[in-house]
Design an enzyme around this catalytic site. Structure first.
Site, PDB file in Angstrom:
ATOM      1  N   LYS A   1       0.779  -1.169  -0.083  1.00 55.86           N
ATOM      2  CA  LYS A   1      -0.042  -0.103  -0.038  1.00 55.86           C
ATOM      3  C   LYS A   1       1.013   1.269   0.169  1.00 55.86           C
ATOM      4  CE  LYS A   1      -2.692   2.172   3.690  1.00 55.86           C
ATOM      5  NZ  LYS A   1      -1.834   3.162   4.044  1.00 55.86           N
TER       6      LYS A   1
ATOM      7  N   ASP B   1       7.802 -13.563  -9.006  1.00 56.86           N
ATOM      8  CA  ASP B   1       6.913 -13.718 -10.366  1.00 56.86           C
ATOM      9  C   ASP B   1       7.926 -13.887 -11.487  1.00 56.86           C
ATOM     10  OD1 ASP B   1       4.856 -13.504  -8.516  1.00 56.86           O
ATOM     11  OD2 ASP B   1       4.334 -11.522  -9.190  1.00 56.86           O
TER      12      ASP B   1
ATOM     13  N   GLU C   1      -1.802 -19.291 -10.180  1.00 55.36           N
ATOM     14  CA  GLU C   1      -3.088 -18.655  -9.676  1.00 55.36           C
ATOM     15  C   GLU C   1      -3.602 -17.627 -10.696  1.00 55.36           C
ATOM     16  OE1 GLU C   1      -1.543 -15.810  -6.411  1.00 55.36           O
ATOM     17  OE2 GLU C   1      -0.456 -14.609  -7.861  1.00 55.36           O
TER      18      GLU C   1
ATOM     19  N   ARG D   1       6.951 -17.192  -0.602  1.00 53.74           N
ATOM     20  CA  ARG D   1       7.934 -16.100  -0.696  1.00 53.74           C
ATOM     21  C   ARG D   1       8.759 -15.908   0.797  1.00 53.74           C
ATOM     22  NH1 ARG D   1       3.578 -11.728  -2.032  1.00 53.74           N
ATOM     23  NH2 ARG D   1       3.930 -10.860   0.255  1.00 53.74           N
TER      24      ARG D   1
HETATM   25  O1  F6P Z   1       3.940 -10.470  -6.628  1.00 50.14           O
HETATM   26  C1  F6P Z   1       4.389 -11.048  -5.906  1.00 50.14           C
HETATM   27  C2  F6P Z   1       3.163 -11.835  -5.187  1.00 50.14           C
HETATM   28  O2  F6P Z   1       3.528 -13.078  -4.519  1.00 50.14           O
HETATM   29  C3  F6P Z   1       2.291 -12.602  -6.401  1.00 50.14           C
HETATM   30  O3  F6P Z   1       2.836 -13.864  -7.045  1.00 50.14           O
HETATM   31  C4  F6P Z   1       0.932 -12.934  -5.716  1.00 50.14           C
HETATM   32  O4  F6P Z   1      -0.332 -12.671  -6.600  1.00 50.14           O
HETATM   33  C5  F6P Z   1       0.855 -11.670  -4.715  1.00 50.14           C
HETATM   34  O5  F6P Z   1       2.281 -11.074  -4.933  1.00 50.14           O
HETATM   35  C6  F6P Z   1       0.454 -11.977  -3.443  1.00 50.14           C
HETATM   36  O6  F6P Z   1       0.080 -10.564  -2.797  1.00 50.14           O
HETATM   37  P1  F6P Z   1      -0.088 -10.428  -1.105  1.00 50.14           P
HETATM   38  O7  F6P Z   1       0.980 -10.687  -0.480  1.00 50.14           O
HETATM   39  O8  F6P Z   1      -0.780  -9.174  -1.353  1.00 50.14           O
HETATM   40  O9  F6P Z   1      -1.281 -11.453  -0.972  1.00 50.14           O
END
Ligand code: F6P
Length: 367
Positions: free
Chosen positions: A76, A142, A237, A291
């Site tokens: 954000k 990504d 996704e 992640r």
């Molecule tokens: O861009 C990285 C990413 O992990 C995408 O693969 C995924 O759609 C998104 O961020 C998820 O975001 P958040 O952490 O806001 O759920």
């Protein structure tokens, strides 16, 4: 030019390897230039609200192997269009870019290192246009940034997804089930494709190829007839059925960023398969496991090389650029060239050809 003081921020979704970059920038700026290093907290939010910390060799010790970012980050964080949710649920938008510029000026930074994906780097470019010396450092699981062979964080995500697939394969084989693994990647299918190949998936569904459910089911039936009633499906996704839409979740990300949060295609697919075939189907959504955690050796080296080269580029006043991997070297690319470009899996790539040549079904339409 000598560097006296530099700043670094990490923006957007985190990934493994961010701390390797922070450590490399800090060490290189101090060891080679005797510079002070300012860590800006929570991405651009730290610039808007002036939240910083000094980074030293001591404070960045032992972070090389640590997942996440010691500086924090946020999705954000667009100072040009700062969205706040009001008590009644409505959204107000503010332009806080002047506040951010003021913070940078007060800090007297010779360079601001902006570590991020496409959105964060675009913001970096906008600040460069406002006269701030910026150098971008590409990150995202990504792998969808143009002009660099790989982004750091991607390889770790692929490794994690591959390990998950390996585990799903043993339980799927034991129970003779169809096992679906949903992975991240937004509109790009890199994680699904590479982890799917590495993990021996029988079907891989990518955002780049809207899938034909009949083609998917035909592959499962074909395997079952051949004596293998279990199948492994990797689905990105961002994948969608021919004529269908991507599956999204209602979330604060959507409300505050205006960006849909993807997720749920795996369960949708499971239901569609169950309607057509008498086999047990199970779905796993890997989510943010991709992640987090320790970066692979590749991502540690890539993050370290990018951080070190970024400092060198700053000393040479090569502002308005992004450091990029062009194997075997790290080079510089104008930030301007990245704006609005998302690198997706090319359908005529060797990787796609390789997958299909060994019998992986990519959900292409059957005639
Ligand atoms: O861009 C990285 C990413 O992990 C995408 O693969 C995924 O759609 C998104 O961020 C998820 O975001 P958040 O952490 O806001 O759920």
């Amino acid at each position: 030019m000598g560097l006296n003081k530099v700043g670094i921020l990490t923006g957007g979704g985190d990934c493994s390897g961010l701390n390797a970059v922070i450590r490399a920038v800090t060490r290189s700026a101090i060891i080679e230039h005797g510079a002070k290093v300012v860590g800006i907290e929570a991405g651009f939010e730290g610039l808007v609200f002036n939240r910083t910390q000094e980074l030293t060799i001591k404070t960045t010790r032992d972070i090389l192997t640590l997942g996440g970012t010691i500086l924090g980050t946020t999705n954000k964080g667009n100072p040009f269009e700062w969205r706040e949710q009001n008590a009644d649920g409505s959204i107000s938008v503010y332009d806080y870019s002047d506040k951010a510029v003021q913070t940078i000026r007060e800090l007297e930074l010779d360079c601001l290192f902006v570590v991020g994906g496409e959105g964060t780097l675009e913001l970096g470019y906008r600040f460069q246009e406002r006269g701030i010396p910026v150098i971008g450092i590409p990150k995202t699981i990504d792998n969808d940034l143009d002009k660099t062979d790989y982004t750091f964080g991607y390889q770790t995500a692929v490794q994690v997804a591959c390990e998950a697939l390996d585990r799903l394969a043993t339980t799927g084989r034991s129970h003779q089930r169809v096992m679906i693994l949903e992975v991240m990647g937004r509109t790009a299918g890199w994680i699904a494709l590479e982890a799917g190949i590495a993990g021996g998936a029988h079907i891989i569904l990518l955002p780049e190829i809207p899938y034909d459910i009949e083609s998917v089911v035909r592959k499962i039936r074909f395997r079952a007839r051949g004596g293998s009633p279990y199948s492994i499906i990797m689905v990105a996704e961002g994948a969608k059925e021919i004529g269908g839409d991507v599956v999204t979740q209602e979330s604060a990300t959507t409300r505050l960023q205006g960006v849909p949060q993807l997720g749920g295609i795996g369960f949708h697919l499971a239901n569609e398969i169950k309607k057509r075939i008498d086999l047990e189907v199970r779905c796993t959504v890997l989510g943010h496991v991709q992640r987090g955690g320790t970066p692979t050796a590749f991502d540690r080296v890539l993050g370290t090389r990018l951080g070190s080269y970024a400092v060198q580029a700053a000393a040479e006043e090569k502002f308005g650029t992004m450091v990029a991997l062009r194997t075997p070297n790290i080079t510089l690319v104008p930030l301007q060239e990245l704006a609005g470009v998302v690198r997706r899996v090319p359908l005529d790539s060797q990787l796609v050809r390789c997958a299909e040549s060994i019998g992986i079904n990519l959900g292409r339409e059957v005639g």
